[in-house]
Design a protein around this motif. Structure first.
Motif, short mmCIF file in Angstrom:
data_model
loop_
_atom_site.label_atom_id
_atom_site.label_comp_id
_atom_site.label_asym_id
_atom_site.label_seq_id
_atom_site.Cartn_x
_atom_site.Cartn_y
_atom_site.Cartn_z
N SER A 88 0.83 -1.20 0.00
CA SER A 88 0.00 0.00 0.00
C SER A 88 0.87 1.25 0.00
CB SER A 88 -0.92 -0.01 1.22
OG SER A 88 -1.67 1.19 1.31
N ASP A 89 1.92 1.24 0.81
CA ASP A 89 2.83 2.39 0.87
C ASP A 89 3.51 2.62 -0.47
OD1 ASP A 89 4.13 4.38 2.74
OD2 ASP A 89 5.92 3.38 1.98
N ASN A 90 3.97 1.55 -1.10
CA ASN A 90 4.63 1.69 -2.40
C ASN A 90 3.69 2.28 -3.44
OD1 ASN A 90 7.05 0.63 -1.46
ND2 ASN A 90 6.60 -1.45 -2.13
N LEU A 91 2.45 1.81 -3.45
CA LEU A 91 1.48 2.34 -4.41
C LEU A 91 1.26 3.83 -4.21
CD1 LEU A 91 -1.81 0.85 -5.65
CD2 LEU A 91 -1.88 3.10 -4.60
N GLU B 225 4.80 6.18 6.93
CA GLU B 225 5.18 5.35 8.06
C GLU B 225 6.23 4.32 7.69
OE1 GLU B 225 3.21 2.66 11.63
OE2 GLU B 225 1.98 3.23 9.91
N GLU B 226 6.20 3.82 6.46
CA GLU B 226 6.99 2.65 6.12
C GLU B 226 8.36 2.94 5.52
OE1 GLU B 226 5.89 0.07 7.38
OE2 GLU B 226 3.88 0.81 7.77
N GLU B 227 8.60 4.15 5.02
CA GLU B 227 9.86 4.46 4.36
C GLU B 227 10.41 5.79 4.86
OE1 GLU B 227 11.56 2.61 2.32
OE2 GLU B 227 10.08 1.01 2.08
N LYS B 228 11.67 6.05 4.54
CA LYS B 228 12.28 7.32 4.90
C LYS B 228 11.59 8.45 4.13
CE LYS B 228 16.90 5.53 5.99
NZ LYS B 228 18.35 5.58 5.64
N ALA B 229 11.57 9.61 4.75
CA ALA B 229 10.92 10.76 4.13
C ALA B 229 11.66 11.18 2.86
CB ALA B 229 10.88 11.93 5.11
N THR C 56 3.87 18.98 1.65
CA THR C 56 4.29 17.68 2.15
C THR C 56 3.09 16.75 2.23
OG1 THR C 56 6.05 18.69 3.49
CG2 THR C 56 5.38 16.44 4.05
N TRP C 57 3.19 15.62 1.53
CA TRP C 57 2.18 14.56 1.65
C TRP C 57 2.55 13.70 2.86
CZ3 TRP C 57 -2.11 14.28 -1.41
CH2 TRP C 57 -2.11 15.07 -2.58
N VAL C 58 1.54 13.37 3.67
CA VAL C 58 1.76 12.60 4.90
C VAL C 58 0.86 11.36 4.82
CG1 VAL C 58 1.86 12.70 7.39
CG2 VAL C 58 2.11 14.82 6.07
N VAL C 59 1.48 10.19 4.83
CA VAL C 59 0.80 8.96 4.43
C VAL C 59 0.88 7.88 5.50
CG1 VAL C 59 0.83 7.07 2.75
CG2 VAL C 59 1.31 9.43 2.00
#
Length: 264
Positions: A53-56, A73-77, A85-88
């Motif tokens: 989901s994060d990758n998509l 949440e899952e990857e470095k900013a 700034t998109w916050v996911v």
């Protein structure tokens, strides 16, 4: 930097959240947990659905808004010195999702200008609920306008709360205060921050507080609540902005009553 069409950005966030929700549901009931034993945060739980989901979402943002920052949440900013700034959170509520204890899990996509949230989408696929807001345009649930509850009496209030991953015991001081007989009717802890915050915006529950959460837990929900009529601050009473860890959210009168109660 090209100018930003906020209506387009909101449509994009809605569409992307729905696509991410499809990933969550395609993995539901056969969730693959990723080993996180190397993590210093022993409360952390990550699944393949979180990652996919994060990758998509990150790939979609990078294609459509290549000059924007991304926090997830899952990857470095991704930091490109943009004002936007998109916050996911690709999967908020990983525990209820993984163990199928409730339908309280969601995809959350927010957009901030500087530190101010200006767009938010929260999609709960199992509940078929999509909350959305754009600064100045109000908040909706599945396209229908929503408003925060007008309840002002603490003794009748149902309040959401969450411990977070770190500094979890910090919330206990607030719990001890609010659970006394002169406190609130009930405190809900759902293992998911974004949905109970969305419930405040739609009037399902009356307030929400936490002493320590992450940007991806709060950014989308902050603007949705503001547009629905909530007052959204830190527990110190400062207007909430990107980077703040605590939150208190309710209609202005109940918010004032809670602030005064917490200070006693």
């Amino acid at each position: 930097m090209r100018s930003l069409n906020l209506d387009y950005a909101c449509d994009f966030a809605v569409e992307t959240a729905r696509k991410a929700g499809e990933i969550l549901m395609s993995n539901y009931n056969h969730v693959k947990i990723i080993d996180s034993s190397h993590s210093s945060d022993l409360t952390d739980l990550k699944t393949l659905a979180d990652v996919d989901s994060d990758n998509l979402i990150r790939d979609a943002i990078a294609r459509n808004f290549p000059d924007h920052n991304i926090i997830s949440e899952e990857e470095k900013a991704k930091e490109v010195e943009s004002e936007y700034t998109w916050v996911v959170d690709p999967l908020d509520g990983t525990i209820p999702y993984t163990y199928m204890t409730s339908d309280h899990f969601s995809v959350s996509i927010g957009l901030c200008r500087g530190k101010k949230p200006i767009l938010g989408v929260i999609y709960a696929p199992l509940r078929n609920e999509l909350y959305a807001a754009l600064e100045g345009d109000g908040a909706t649930l599945n396209g229908t306008p929503i408003k925060t509850s007008t309840l002002t009496e603490m003794s009748k209030a149902i309040i959401g709360a969450e411990y977070g991953h770190e500094k979890r015991t910090n919330t206990l001081d607030f719990h001890r205060k609010i659970l006394i007989p002169e406190g609130v009717r009930y405190v809900l802890t759902l293992g998911c921050a974004t949905l109970p915050l969305a419930f405040v915006a739609s009037g399902k529950i009356h307030a929400y507080y936490s002493s320590h959460l992450e940007p991806w837990d709060l950014s989308a929900a902050a603007v949705i609540n503001k547009e629905a009529g909530s007052k959204v601050t830190t527990l110190d009473g400062k207007v909430w902005e990107l980077g703040d860890e605590s939150i208190l959210c309710a209609n202005p009168t109940l918010h004032k009553n809670l602030m005064e109660f917490f200070k006693k």
